[in-house]
Write an enzyme that holds these catalytic residues in place. Structure first.
Site, PDB file in Angstrom:
ATOM      1  N   ASP A  30       5.451 -16.906   8.037  1.00  0.00           N
ATOM      2  CA  ASP A  30       4.406 -16.521   7.092  1.00  0.00           C
ATOM      3  C   ASP A  30       4.886 -15.654   5.929  1.00  0.00           C
ATOM      4  O   ASP A  30       4.181 -15.522   4.931  1.00  0.00           O
ATOM      5  CB  ASP A  30       3.291 -15.758   7.827  1.00  0.00           C
ATOM      6  CG  ASP A  30       2.650 -16.586   8.926  1.00  0.00           C
ATOM      7  OD1 ASP A  30       2.670 -17.829   8.807  1.00  0.00           O
ATOM      8  OD2 ASP A  30       2.139 -15.998   9.891  1.00  0.00           O
ATOM      9  N   GLY A  47       3.482 -12.600  16.616  1.00  0.00           N
ATOM     10  CA  GLY A  47       2.654 -13.643  17.213  1.00  0.00           C
ATOM     11  C   GLY A  47       2.551 -13.621  18.727  1.00  0.00           C
ATOM     12  O   GLY A  47       2.725 -12.602  19.405  1.00  0.00           O
ATOM     13  N   CYS A  95      -4.694  28.057  14.198  1.00  0.00           N
ATOM     14  CA  CYS A  95      -6.067  28.085  13.696  1.00  0.00           C
ATOM     15  C   CYS A  95      -6.905  29.139  14.420  1.00  0.00           C
ATOM     16  O   CYS A  95      -7.806  29.736  13.827  1.00  0.00           O
ATOM     17  CB  CYS A  95      -6.714  26.722  13.861  1.00  0.00           C
ATOM     18  SG  CYS A  95      -5.993  25.448  12.798  1.00  0.00           S
ATOM     19  N   HIS A 147      -5.058  22.562   8.525  1.00  0.00           N
ATOM     20  CA  HIS A 147      -5.862  21.986   9.592  1.00  0.00           C
ATOM     21  C   HIS A 147      -7.333  22.079   9.188  1.00  0.00           C
ATOM     22  O   HIS A 147      -7.698  22.788   8.237  1.00  0.00           O
ATOM     23  CB  HIS A 147      -5.618  22.726  10.903  1.00  0.00           C
ATOM     24  CG  HIS A 147      -4.276  22.442  11.505  1.00  0.00           C
ATOM     25  ND1 HIS A 147      -3.956  22.771  12.803  1.00  0.00           N
ATOM     26  CD2 HIS A 147      -3.163  21.856  10.986  1.00  0.00           C
ATOM     27  CE1 HIS A 147      -2.710  22.406  13.060  1.00  0.00           C
ATOM     28  NE2 HIS A 147      -2.209  21.847  11.977  1.00  0.00           N
ATOM     29  N   THR A 151       7.163 -14.466  13.018  1.00  0.00           N
ATOM     30  CA  THR A 151       6.050 -14.306  12.084  1.00  0.00           C
ATOM     31  C   THR A 151       6.570 -14.121  10.670  1.00  0.00           C
ATOM     32  O   THR A 151       6.016 -14.664   9.703  1.00  0.00           O
ATOM     33  CB  THR A 151       5.175 -13.111  12.489  1.00  0.00           C
ATOM     34  OG1 THR A 151       4.558 -13.383  13.752  1.00  0.00           O
ATOM     35  CG2 THR A 151       4.096 -12.833  11.455  1.00  0.00           C
ATOM     36  N   LEU A 174       2.747  -7.094   5.079  1.00  0.00           N
ATOM     37  CA  LEU A 174       2.366  -6.080   6.073  1.00  0.00           C
ATOM     38  C   LEU A 174       2.045  -4.732   5.417  1.00  0.00           C
ATOM     39  O   LEU A 174       2.371  -3.675   5.951  1.00  0.00           O
ATOM     40  CB  LEU A 174       3.464  -5.907   7.132  1.00  0.00           C
ATOM     41  CG  LEU A 174       3.821  -7.167   7.936  1.00  0.00           C
ATOM     42  CD1 LEU A 174       4.915  -6.849   8.951  1.00  0.00           C
ATOM     43  CD2 LEU A 174       2.606  -7.750   8.624  1.00  0.00           C
ATOM     44  N   GLU A 181      -9.957  23.522  10.510  1.00  0.00           N
ATOM     45  CA  GLU A 181     -10.593  24.836  10.579  1.00  0.00           C
ATOM     46  C   GLU A 181     -10.235  25.699   9.363  1.00  0.00           C
ATOM     47  O   GLU A 181     -11.095  26.349   8.760  1.00  0.00           O
ATOM     48  CB  GLU A 181     -10.170  25.560  11.865  1.00  0.00           C
ATOM     49  CG  GLU A 181     -10.530  24.817  13.139  1.00  0.00           C
ATOM     50  CD  GLU A 181      -9.397  23.942  13.653  1.00  0.00           C
ATOM     51  OE1 GLU A 181      -9.195  23.901  14.881  1.00  0.00           O
ATOM     52  OE2 GLU A 181      -8.726  23.284  12.814  1.00  0.00           O
ATOM     53  N   ARG A 197      -4.050  -3.214   1.997  1.00  0.00           N
ATOM     54  CA  ARG A 197      -4.652  -3.544   0.706  1.00  0.00           C
ATOM     55  C   ARG A 197      -6.121  -3.104   0.707  1.00  0.00           C
ATOM     56  O   ARG A 197      -7.019  -3.845   1.131  1.00  0.00           O
ATOM     57  CB  ARG A 197      -4.499  -5.043   0.426  1.00  0.00           C
ATOM     58  CG  ARG A 197      -3.036  -5.424   0.229  1.00  0.00           C
ATOM     59  CD  ARG A 197      -2.834  -6.874  -0.119  1.00  0.00           C
ATOM     60  NE  ARG A 197      -3.050  -7.778   0.994  1.00  0.00           N
ATOM     61  CZ  ARG A 197      -2.153  -8.001   1.961  1.00  0.00           C
ATOM     62  NH1 ARG A 197      -0.998  -7.339   1.969  1.00  0.00           N
ATOM     63  NH2 ARG A 197      -2.415  -8.852   2.930  1.00  0.00           N
ATOM     64  N   CYS A 204      -5.945  25.145  17.645  1.00  0.00           N
ATOM     65  CA  CYS A 204      -4.580  25.388  18.118  1.00  0.00           C
ATOM     66  C   CYS A 204      -4.303  26.888  18.203  1.00  0.00           C
ATOM     67  O   CYS A 204      -4.943  27.701  17.537  1.00  0.00           O
ATOM     68  CB  CYS A 204      -3.560  24.709  17.210  1.00  0.00           C
ATOM     69  SG  CYS A 204      -3.515  25.340  15.516  1.00  0.00           S
TER      70      CYS A 204
END
Length: 367
Positions: free
Chosen positions: A200, A298, A84, A50, A196, A204, A52, A207, A75
């Site tokens: 297309d 979509g 922590c 974590h 979709t 997904l 901390e 990049r 936490c």
């Protein structure tokens, strides 16, 4: 440097971790002694350090008598890592400032109490609005048990997501598309409908030219498993994972072929239209530790999320273009509303420009 400056640095450190800590929140921590920064850290992937502890290990013995600035209440429970708050006490930190309390029932004031009970001075909730906003997905997930849902789309000035012929690549310019990948990098999952995929054939993926890139879980809603077996999102060479969410109406033979190819397929309940029920699907994603979900459409899918009342946020890219056409698609489909006063009212929280395009972040007031 002031308390505010140290906390702002902690927020910047937390932002560096965004997208790589789920289901944990992204947290930043700064250790200060005699007015000087001696160590800093941010949350590592789940199961690792974590924020901390990251800072404390850098500081070593110098942590004794220091002041810790951290973006979330430390936490106080044993999970994948030790608490922590105990590490802070053991290191001899004298004072802790945290931006906002942690709503997790396992924490929720217990971190503060542990520190105070062991002689640490605590300044709690010093920047609650900023703390809430930075980890808004985590706060929603912890308090509601469901992913934080953001709808994302790109449209023209006249509110179109494609031309009358269905052309949609590319509405926005390269700078806006680059920011879209940054947003993907910060999300746990990205969702589209099978239409979709068919229209297309997107990958997904994220990049970005970074040392470490987060590829969100690809979620495809496909009530009857119409997805082509050749779809790019099903390629075993793609980084990350794909999950197909379907219903009992799916072709058993097609489902068997997908499973045999190593694709994860799950069935959920149906809505009144016989499509995947959005609420059931969100519960399924929550069980898979999906904290933040970006819905890219979509129009029918975006409409389903709006009508289901489960969207907390909208990311809108606007290109300075006019395409016209009464039949050209708009971002949100579905049945719509008949009375304007029943419209979902969002608050604009952020506006930025990327090249010629605008990006607007809007949020439901109650979110």
């Amino acid at each position: 440097m002031s308390d505010v400056t140290f906390m702002q640095l902690a927020f910047a450190l937390a932002q560096q971790a965004a997208g790589n800590t789920s289901p944990n929140p992204a947290v930043g921590a700064v250790l200060v002694k005699d007015g000087k920064i001696i160590a800093q850290g941010h949350t590592h992937p789940a199961g690792e350090q974590h924020a901390e502890v990251h800072a404390l290990q850098q500081a070593g013995d110098d942590a004794k008598g220091s002041t810790l600035y951290v973006t979330l209440e430390p936490c106080a429970h044993y999970g994948r890592t030790p608490p922590c708050s105990k590490a802070i006490v053991d290191a001899g930190v004298a004072e802790v400032h945290y931006a906002v309390g942690d709503p997790n029932p396992k924490v929720n004031g217990r971190g503060r109490k542990y520190l105070q009970d062991h002689g640490v001075r605590v300044y709690a909730n010093v920047q609650p609005d900023a703390g809430l906003d930075q980890n808004r997905a985590f706060f929603h997930y912890v308090t509601h048990g469901l992913p934080h849902v953001t709808l994302k789309y790109a449209m023209t000035l006249d509110g179109k997501i494609s031309t009358v012929a269905g052309e949609s690549k590319w509405i926005t310019g390269s700078d806006a598309r680059q920011h879209g990948h940054i947003l993907r990098n910060r999300s746990d999952a990205i969702l589209v409908g099978v239409d979709t995929i068919i229209a297309d054939d997107p990958q997904l993926t994220t990049r970005l030219d970074l040392d470490k890139v987060n590829h969100p879980l690809r979620v495809v809603l496909d009530s009857t498993l119409r997805i082509p077996l050749s779809a790019k999102v099903l390629s075993p060479e793609l980084p990350g994972n794909t999950l197909l969410v379907t219903t009992a109406a799916a072709d058993p033979a097609k489902e068997a072929a997908l499973v045999a190819a190593g694709i994860a397929v799950v069935q959920t309940d149906t809505d009144r239209h016989g499509r995947v029920d959005i609420h059931s699907m969100l519960r399924l994603l929550a069980e898979r530790d999906v904290v933040s979900l970006m819905v890219e459409g979509g129009a029918q899918v975006l409409g389903s999320f709006v009508s289901s009342g489960v969207a907390q946020e909208i990311w809108t890219f606007i290109a300075p273009k006019i395409v016209g056409g009464a039949t050209a698609k708009t971002p949100v489909g579905g049945d719509g509303i008949a009375v304007l006063q029943n419209a979902l009212q969002f608050e604009i929280k952020e506006v930025n420009r990327f090249g010629p395009d605008l990006w607007i972040r809007s949020q439901l007031p109650q979110a």
